[in-house]
Design a protein around this motif. Structure first.
Motif, short mmCIF file in Angstrom:
data_model
loop_
_atom_site.label_atom_id
_atom_site.label_comp_id
_atom_site.label_asym_id
_atom_site.label_seq_id
_atom_site.Cartn_x
_atom_site.Cartn_y
_atom_site.Cartn_z
N UNK A 183 0.84 -1.20 0.00
CA UNK A 183 0.00 0.00 0.00
C UNK A 183 0.88 1.25 0.00
N UNK A 184 0.26 2.38 -0.36
CA UNK A 184 1.00 3.63 -0.40
C UNK A 184 2.18 3.59 -1.34
N UNK A 185 2.03 2.91 -2.47
CA UNK A 185 3.15 2.72 -3.41
C UNK A 185 3.49 4.04 -4.11
N UNK A 186 4.77 4.33 -4.18
CA UNK A 186 5.24 5.51 -4.90
C UNK A 186 6.50 5.17 -5.69
N UNK A 187 6.75 5.90 -6.76
CA UNK A 187 7.93 5.69 -7.61
C UNK A 187 8.65 7.03 -7.77
N UNK A 188 9.94 7.04 -7.55
CA UNK A 188 10.76 8.24 -7.72
C UNK A 188 12.03 7.90 -8.48
N UNK A 189 13.00 8.81 -8.45
CA UNK A 189 14.24 8.57 -9.17
C UNK A 189 15.44 9.08 -8.39
N UNK A 190 16.58 8.49 -8.69
CA UNK A 190 17.87 8.95 -8.18
C UNK A 190 18.81 9.04 -9.37
N UNK A 191 19.54 10.13 -9.46
CA UNK A 191 20.48 10.31 -10.57
C UNK A 191 21.86 10.64 -10.00
N UNK A 192 22.88 9.95 -10.51
CA UNK A 192 24.24 10.19 -10.04
C UNK A 192 25.17 10.41 -11.22
N UNK A 193 26.26 11.18 -11.04
CA UNK A 193 27.28 11.28 -12.08
C UNK A 193 28.11 10.01 -12.13
N UNK A 194 28.49 9.60 -13.31
CA UNK A 194 29.41 8.46 -13.48
C UNK A 194 30.54 8.96 -14.38
N UNK A 195 31.53 9.55 -13.76
CA UNK A 195 32.64 10.18 -14.49
C UNK A 195 33.81 9.21 -14.55
#
Length: 257
Positions: A183-195
């Motif tokens: 229940x209470x399902x949510x979707x988000x994102x994480x972004x990181x640099x890959x240098x």
């Protein structure tokens, strides 16, 4: 495909270790909880839970003995333990863990819906998972497949993770959790640099035969591998100092059991 810890670390593990602490901090779980890391691999997420989650205990579960050997060597905190286990049949009682997490693995499980149900079964609180956006947001892999497709379009169409792993998108990932009963399902994102420090830093991990792209590269004759390498060299963005600035995005789903 995923068996050798050192080769995985050079290819994807170093970036997994950067995204894992961000994921754990975003969950904002109170201290002294019991955690399970499903598909723990070489221990990147387990280490992040120990460092940022202040758990009473964290159990890492993975079917690969090779990965677990690396995890045990790298994670020596007495609060951590590791067990050989399949995500589709977790060897734990119902409602065993306050928090269950899974990092960068569910797209590789043959039956992710069954794995999600197992996660729901053993969770008595929060469950969360994240997957690389292999269709668009994981640039180091996208550049590889786009170059390879120019030279071998038919074969690459079968192997390209962006096409194969449809779970690695917000809608199907959220649906997976909802259908598992959370229940209470949510979707988000994480972004990181890959240098990358230079082209060799980018290219050498693809020679380790760990993961779909490196495994495909290992099947090619040397001349064709050289063609892929030089096409990538000509296309990757490069800074004046030779470094290659890329980025990686992961989709994150969470819900309550």
């Amino acid at each position: 495909m995923w068996q050798t810890g050192d080769a995985y670390e050079a290819y994807i593990g170093r970036w997994s270790r950067r995204i894992a602490p961000i994921f754990v901090r975003q969950l904002d779980v109170p201290a002294s909880r019991r955690w399970l890391d499903v598909g723990c691999g070489t221990g990147a997420l387990t280490s992040a839970v120990l460092a940022a989650g202040d758990p009473a205990e964290v159990v890492g579960a993975d079917p690969s003995e090779g990965f677990l050997a690396t995890a045990r060597a790298q994670v020596t905190d007495p609060r951590a333990s590791f067990e050989v286990a399949d995500a589709r049949e977790l060897p734990f009682a119902d409602d065993s863990f306050d928090v269950v997490v899974s990092g960068l693995v569910l797209n590789f499980v043959p039956d992710p819906a069954r794995a999600a149900r197992e996660i729901a079964r053993v969770t008595r609180g929060l469950a969360a998972a994240y997957l690389w956006d292999l269709a668009e947001g994981m640039e180091l892999i996208r550049h590889f497949w786009e170059a390879a497709a120019e030279l071998d379009p038919a074969k690459v169409a079968e192997l390209d993770e962006g096409r194969r792993f449809t779970l690695c998108r917000p809608e199907p990932l959220g649906r997976l959790w909802t259908e598992a009963g959370f229940t209470g399902v949510s979707v988000g994102e994480i972004k990181i640099p890959t240098v990358f420090t230079g082209f060799d830093d980018y290219w050498q991990p693809f020679l380790g035969a760990q993961g779909p792209a490196p495994a495909y590269l290992a099947t090619l004759p040397e001349a064709r591998r050289d063609q892929v390498r030089e096409l990538l060299r000509s296309r990757l963005p490069t800074n004046p100092d030779g470094s290659i600035p890329l980025s990686a995005r992961a989709w994150v789903v969470q819900g309550t059991a």
